[in-house]
Design an enzyme around this catalytic site. Structure first.
Site, PDB file in Angstrom:
ATOM      1  N   ASN A 105      26.095   1.830   0.469  1.00 32.98           N
ATOM      2  CA  ASN A 105      26.169   1.790  -0.999  1.00 32.98           C
ATOM      3  C   ASN A 105      26.387   0.397  -1.584  1.00 32.98           C
ATOM      4  O   ASN A 105      26.269   0.218  -2.793  1.00 32.98           O
ATOM      5  CB  ASN A 105      27.274   2.737  -1.472  1.00 32.98           C
ATOM      6  CG  ASN A 105      26.845   4.181  -1.370  1.00 32.98           C
ATOM      7  OD1 ASN A 105      26.088   4.685  -2.184  1.00 32.98           O
ATOM      8  ND2 ASN A 105      27.306   4.858  -0.310  1.00 32.98           N
ATOM      9  N   GLU A 156      26.939  10.260   3.650  1.00 31.91           N
ATOM     10  CA  GLU A 156      26.599   8.878   3.983  1.00 31.91           C
ATOM     11  C   GLU A 156      27.650   8.260   4.906  1.00 31.91           C
ATOM     12  O   GLU A 156      28.815   8.121   4.542  1.00 31.91           O
ATOM     13  CB  GLU A 156      26.469   8.056   2.696  1.00 31.91           C
ATOM     14  CG  GLU A 156      25.237   8.446   1.898  1.00 31.91           C
ATOM     15  CD  GLU A 156      25.140   7.765   0.557  1.00 31.91           C
ATOM     16  OE1 GLU A 156      24.039   7.769  -0.021  1.00 31.91           O
ATOM     17  OE2 GLU A 156      26.153   7.223   0.070  1.00 31.91           O
ATOM     18  N   THR A 212      16.764  11.140  -0.035  1.00 33.40           N
ATOM     19  CA  THR A 212      16.983   9.735  -0.399  1.00 33.40           C
ATOM     20  C   THR A 212      17.699   9.063   0.771  1.00 33.40           C
ATOM     21  O   THR A 212      17.054   8.606   1.715  1.00 33.40           O
ATOM     22  CB  THR A 212      17.773   9.616  -1.712  1.00 33.40           C
ATOM     23  OG1 THR A 212      18.944  10.436  -1.650  1.00 33.40           O
ATOM     24  CG2 THR A 212      16.926  10.059  -2.889  1.00 33.40           C
ATOM     25  N   THR A 271      25.880  14.772  -6.242  1.00 40.10           N
ATOM     26  CA  THR A 271      24.534  14.192  -6.329  1.00 40.10           C
ATOM     27  C   THR A 271      23.664  15.001  -5.413  1.00 40.10           C
ATOM     28  O   THR A 271      23.434  14.642  -4.282  1.00 40.10           O
ATOM     29  CB  THR A 271      24.483  12.749  -5.861  1.00 40.10           C
ATOM     30  OG1 THR A 271      25.244  12.005  -6.749  1.00 40.10           O
ATOM     31  CG2 THR A 271      23.080  12.199  -5.952  1.00 40.10           C
ATOM     32  N   LYS A 296      18.858  18.441  -1.248  1.00 38.56           N
ATOM     33  CA  LYS A 296      19.057  17.062  -0.819  1.00 38.56           C
ATOM     34  C   LYS A 296      20.429  16.620  -1.298  1.00 38.56           C
ATOM     35  O   LYS A 296      20.957  17.097  -2.297  1.00 38.56           O
ATOM     36  CB  LYS A 296      17.967  16.133  -1.350  1.00 38.56           C
ATOM     37  CG  LYS A 296      17.882  15.949  -2.850  1.00 38.56           C
ATOM     38  CD  LYS A 296      18.875  15.003  -3.507  1.00 38.56           C
ATOM     39  CE  LYS A 296      18.882  13.642  -2.854  1.00 38.56           C
ATOM     40  NZ  LYS A 296      19.925  12.774  -3.550  1.00 38.56           N
TER      41      LYS A 296
END
Length: 410
Positions: free
Chosen positions: A405, A279, A157, A194, A183
């Site tokens: 985000n 991220e 993602t 996640t 992932k």
């Protein structure tokens, strides 16, 4: 790592004998990238799953947990999609997960109730079932023993790179291979994060013996990482044992220990790849808690430090603000003796003592800052109350994380 375990070049979830995978673009990702994948085993697999502890569970998690409680030794496939989490979608979402599993079974000519499903992406969006089914049929037509890396790409993602790994374990009765894909980049925190991860092996195993081994491995890897302190609705880690090698590691206690080490190596490699790809991350932080009363207590202290925004922003800014680390440790809910705490930090060189006896050790400011300027930083916190230890990994918190985000759904 024992010398009997050897990493495989470009290893993945299809490196173990008997596993194939394929991937396709089902128009879920706007850029034309792979977004649906199918993993298929030539044999029925002993399968163990570890799922999110978030009370808001996605439909695929509910579906998989139910199927595994019923048929832990009969799994033949895993269908996966990115971009849409199929979470918070009510009864239609569960029906969509069921349809996805049935489509995988039909596409791969498998018996009913033998496919698990994994979804990741935006929460609250209905799964476009027709597109996913079309994608699974395309993926089934591309099944290959080298398809594991494409499967790893399909489930990405906000990941910036595919995550895959495999090792071979040489045993007295023949080799065993363990492989995996994963992932994860954001919404990463223990229980689980996640993340989606699928590990496979061609070893012979029974679910009852595999389950405690895998739970130990997950606690030391996927449940020991944090990017931002958020636990998702879809988190799932699976281990499938197909048995094609004919080697049963449980028949030899020493081989069973080595087998767990092999599974641990693959899981740790994937987990650390997730942290390194956090991220917006620019640095990686290893937190080694020693001198704890129990491993669980050590892990809780490590997790508290790993999820501290103040610690993570200090890491980003190369600020050796050791007080934030001790403060986070003290908020972990674990009994501590402040006057016994000792904290050290290191990069690729010698350890620098930052605090001792719960107070400053008066480190050289330039030397301490030089450690925190490095891309990989290690902290070692001695609680001084026992002999147990644990390791937790995290990354820094950067302005880029907020940018990623702030408009995730738009």
């Amino acid at each position: 790592m024992t010398s009997a375990i050897a990493p495989l070049s470009d290893g993945s979830v299809t490196s173990p004998a008997g596993f194939t995978a394929g991937a396709a673009h089902a128009r879920l990702k706007a850029d034309g990238a792979l977004d649906v994948a199918l993993l298929v085993s030539a044999t029925s697999c002993a399968t163990v799953g570890v799922f999110t502890r978030n009370a808001v569970r996605a439909a695929p998690v509910t579906y998989d947990a139910d199927l595994l409680s019923e048929r832990p030794g009969r799994v033949r496939a895993v269908a996966m999609n990115a971009r849409v989490a199929n979470a918070c979608t009510g009864a239609p979402g569960l029906e969509a997960a069921r349809a996805m599993a049935q489509a995988a079974e039909q596409a791969a000519a498998l018996p009913p109730r033998t496919a698990l499903v994994l979804s990741t992406g935006v929460i609250g969006v209905p799964l476009p079932v027709g597109q996913v089914i079309d994608g699974l049929h395309q993926a089934a037509s591309r099944l290959s023993p080298t398809g594991g890396i494409d499967a790893a790409r399909a489930i990405m993602t906000t990941d910036t790179r595919a995550k895959h790994c495999a090792v071979r374990l040489d045993t007295p009765t023949g080799p065993i291979t363990v492989g995996g894909i994963a992932k994860g980049s954001g919404m990463i925190h223990p229980d689980l994060a996640t993340l989606l991860a699928v590990l496979t092996t061609d070893a012979v195993a029974e679910p009852a013996a595999l389950a405690p081994l895998f739970h130990r491995v997950v606690d030391r890897t996927f449940n020991a990482i944090s990017v931002d302190g958020d636990t998702s609705t879809n988190d799932t880690v699976l281990l499938l044992a197909g048995g094609v090698s004919g080697v049963d590691p449980a028949r030899d206690a020493a081989v069973w220990v080595q087998f767990e080490e092999a599974v641990l190596f693959v899981a740790r490699t994937l987990a650390l790849a997730i942290v390194a790809d956090g991220e917006g991350a620019t640095k990686m932080l290893e937190i080694h808690i020693v001198g704890a009363a129990s491993e669980r207590a050590a892990r809780e202290v490590g997790r508290a430090i790993a999820r501290s925004a103040l610690v993570k922003t200090a890491i980003f800014g190369a600020d050796p603000n050791w007080g934030r680390v001790l403060a986070a440790a003290g908020a972990a809910g674990v009994p501590l003796a402040a006057d016994r705490l000792s904290l050290q930090a290191a990069g690729d060189g010698d350890w620098v003592t930052l605090a001792t006896g719960g107070a400053t050790a008066h480190p050289d400011p330039g030397q301490a800052r030089a450690v925190f300027e490095q891309k990989e930083i290690r902290l070692r916190l001695d609680l001084g109350v026992g002999r147990a230890e644990a390791v937790v990994w995290t990354c820094d918190l950067t302005p880029e994380y907020i940018k990623i985000n702030a408009d995730y759904t738009s």
